[in-house]
Design a protein around this motif. Structure first.
Motif, PDB file in Angstrom:
ATOM      1  N   LYS A 141       0.787  -7.593 -10.097  1.00  0.00           N
ATOM      2  CA  LYS A 141      -0.411  -5.747 -10.793  1.00  0.00           C
ATOM      3  C   LYS A 141      -0.728  -6.326 -12.243  1.00  0.00           C
ATOM      4  O   LYS A 141      -1.647  -5.801 -12.440  1.00  0.00           O
ATOM      5  CB  LYS A 141      -0.081  -4.953  -9.851  1.00  0.00           C
ATOM      6  CG  LYS A 141      -0.742  -3.914 -10.252  1.00  0.00           C
ATOM      7  CD  LYS A 141       0.398  -3.193  -9.059  1.00  0.00           C
ATOM      8  CE  LYS A 141      -0.276  -1.471  -9.061  1.00  0.00           C
ATOM      9  NZ  LYS A 141       0.229  -1.022  -8.427  1.00  0.00           N
ATOM     10  N   PRO A 171     -11.304  -5.677  -9.842  1.00  0.00           N
ATOM     11  CA  PRO A 171      -9.899  -6.108  -9.406  1.00  0.00           C
ATOM     12  C   PRO A 171      -9.862  -5.493  -7.543  1.00  0.00           C
ATOM     13  O   PRO A 171     -11.330  -4.459  -7.252  1.00  0.00           O
ATOM     14  CB  PRO A 171      -9.258  -4.597  -9.199  1.00  0.00           C
ATOM     15  CG  PRO A 171      -9.028  -3.858 -10.416  1.00  0.00           C
ATOM     16  CD  PRO A 171     -10.864  -4.231 -10.614  1.00  0.00           C
ATOM     17  N   GLU A 174      -4.624  -4.595  -3.514  1.00  0.00           N
ATOM     18  CA  GLU A 174      -3.203  -4.664  -4.081  1.00  0.00           C
ATOM     19  C   GLU A 174      -2.306  -5.545  -3.380  1.00  0.00           C
ATOM     20  O   GLU A 174      -2.692  -5.386  -1.812  1.00  0.00           O
ATOM     21  CB  GLU A 174      -2.532  -3.824  -4.361  1.00  0.00           C
ATOM     22  CG  GLU A 174      -3.583  -3.120  -5.568  1.00  0.00           C
ATOM     23  CD  GLU A 174      -3.044  -1.316  -5.821  1.00  0.00           C
ATOM     24  OE1 GLU A 174      -1.571  -1.322  -5.683  1.00  0.00           O
ATOM     25  OE2 GLU A 174      -3.126  -0.590  -7.225  1.00  0.00           O
ATOM     26  N   ASP A 187       4.617  -5.633  -7.717  1.00  0.00           N
ATOM     27  CA  ASP A 187       4.047  -5.929  -6.991  1.00  0.00           C
ATOM     28  C   ASP A 187       2.442  -6.259  -7.402  1.00  0.00           C
ATOM     29  O   ASP A 187       2.683  -7.371  -8.609  1.00  0.00           O
ATOM     30  CB  ASP A 187       3.017  -4.591  -7.348  1.00  0.00           C
ATOM     31  CG  ASP A 187       3.424  -3.288  -6.169  1.00  0.00           C
ATOM     32  OD1 ASP A 187       3.896  -3.776  -5.599  1.00  0.00           O
ATOM     33  OD2 ASP A 187       4.431  -2.225  -6.494  1.00  0.00           O
ATOM     34  N   SER A 188       1.889  -7.508  -6.217  1.00  0.00           N
ATOM     35  CA  SER A 188       0.757  -7.951  -7.144  1.00  0.00           C
ATOM     36  C   SER A 188      -0.915  -7.330  -6.441  1.00  0.00           C
ATOM     37  O   SER A 188      -0.499  -6.801  -6.271  1.00  0.00           O
ATOM     38  CB  SER A 188       0.650  -9.267  -6.064  1.00  0.00           C
ATOM     39  OG  SER A 188       2.418  -9.728  -6.601  1.00  0.00           O
ATOM     40  N   ALA A 189      -1.681  -8.464  -7.098  1.00  0.00           N
ATOM     41  CA  ALA A 189      -2.594  -7.975  -6.595  1.00  0.00           C
ATOM     42  C   ALA A 189      -3.323  -8.869  -6.878  1.00  0.00           C
ATOM     43  O   ALA A 189      -3.960  -9.877  -7.503  1.00  0.00           O
ATOM     44  CB  ALA A 189      -3.409  -6.604  -7.826  1.00  0.00           C
TER      45      ALA A 189
END
Length: 267
Positions: A141, A171, A174, A187-189
């Motif tokens: 993220k 973006p 998430e 966290d990734s996104a």
């Protein structure tokens, strides 16, 4: 989570492998990628095929670039994928993506990128931006925040300037750690990068732009004047209407291009 995809392969730390196993997230990403036969669909690091299978479902052919020989072997044996895949075993950082382009068909590139290669890989892909329709990447993220940052924020840096020079950055969603096996600590996104067909601020030499932004951001706490004094004089800053006492994250992509073009013109 009943909607988990089963793996049967042990993730390897050295490749930075965290496999996506959340079916709902997978569906949303595939929806964003919008696979079609009008583009050359290219996946970087298919891993265990969490995205590969659903993307390949609706199309005739999918090209994949995978470094891990074991995973390449698995893909070659895969009951439904083996007939659809065009597999290139090797390092995406060194791969010539232009060889995949076909007459009248641009690439759509996607992948769940390991953290350790995400920045250099994006810099590498920007070199092929003219042949790419769009890119969708799963990233940490924090990297997505850097890609999409605005001037004046802490996340704004050399990656921001280069990404936003080449692409429109959006973006998409998430993705929490429990969507992966093993669960990462961050966290990734997912981000969508759409290369500009006509650049809003054309630069006369992209390598020079990269060099200048790298130099500017080398010491973030110093002013532009301090960081770029061997490249740009106070008079030149004044001519461009750029305040030399600002810090590197306080000027726009357009202003970085203007500084670079000035250096090129002077040569």
């Amino acid at each position: 989570m009943s909607n988990k995809v089963h793996l049967g392969h042990t993730a390897r730390k050295r490749f930075g492998q965290n496999f996506l196993t959340d079916g709902n997230v997978i569906n949303r990403i595939v929806g964003a990628i919008a696979p079609d036969n009008d583009h050359v669909m290219v996946e970087i690091g298919p891993g265990l095929g969490a995205l590969t299978e659903p993307v390949a479902n609706g199309i005739d052919k999918l090209t994949v670039v995978e470094l891990d020989k074991d995973l390449v072997e698995r893909l070659k044996e895969h009951p439904t994928l083996k007939h659809k895949l065009d597999i290139h075993q090797g390092d995406a950082l060194k791969f010539d993506f232009s060889q995949l382009v076909e007459e009248g068909r641009q690439m759509k590139v996607f992948g769940n990128l390991p953290y350790n290669i995400s920045t250099p890989l994006m810099f590498h892909l920007f070199e092929f931006a003219e042949q790419i329709e769009n890119m969708h990447f799963m990233l940490q993220k924090e990297v997505v925040l850097r890609l999409s940052a605005s001037p004046g924020t802490k996340a704004y840096g050399r990656l921001t300037v280069m990404a936003q020079y080449h692409c429109q950055v959006m973006p998409v969603l998430e993705v929490p750690p429990h969507s992966f096996t093993p669960a990462p600590k961050v966290d990734s996104a997912v981000v969508r990068l759409v290369p500009y067909k006509i650049k809003p601020w054309p630069c006369k030499d992209v390598d020079q732009l990269r060099h200048l932004t790298t130099t500017a951001f080398n010491m973030r706490r110093k002013t532009l004047r301090n960081n770029l004094k061997h490249l740009i004089s106070d008079e030149e800053f004044a001519d461009l209407g750029i305040d030399a006492t600002l810090r590197p994250e306080q000027i726009t992509v357009q202003q970085y291009v203007a500084l670079t073009n000035l250096v090129i013109d002077r040569k």
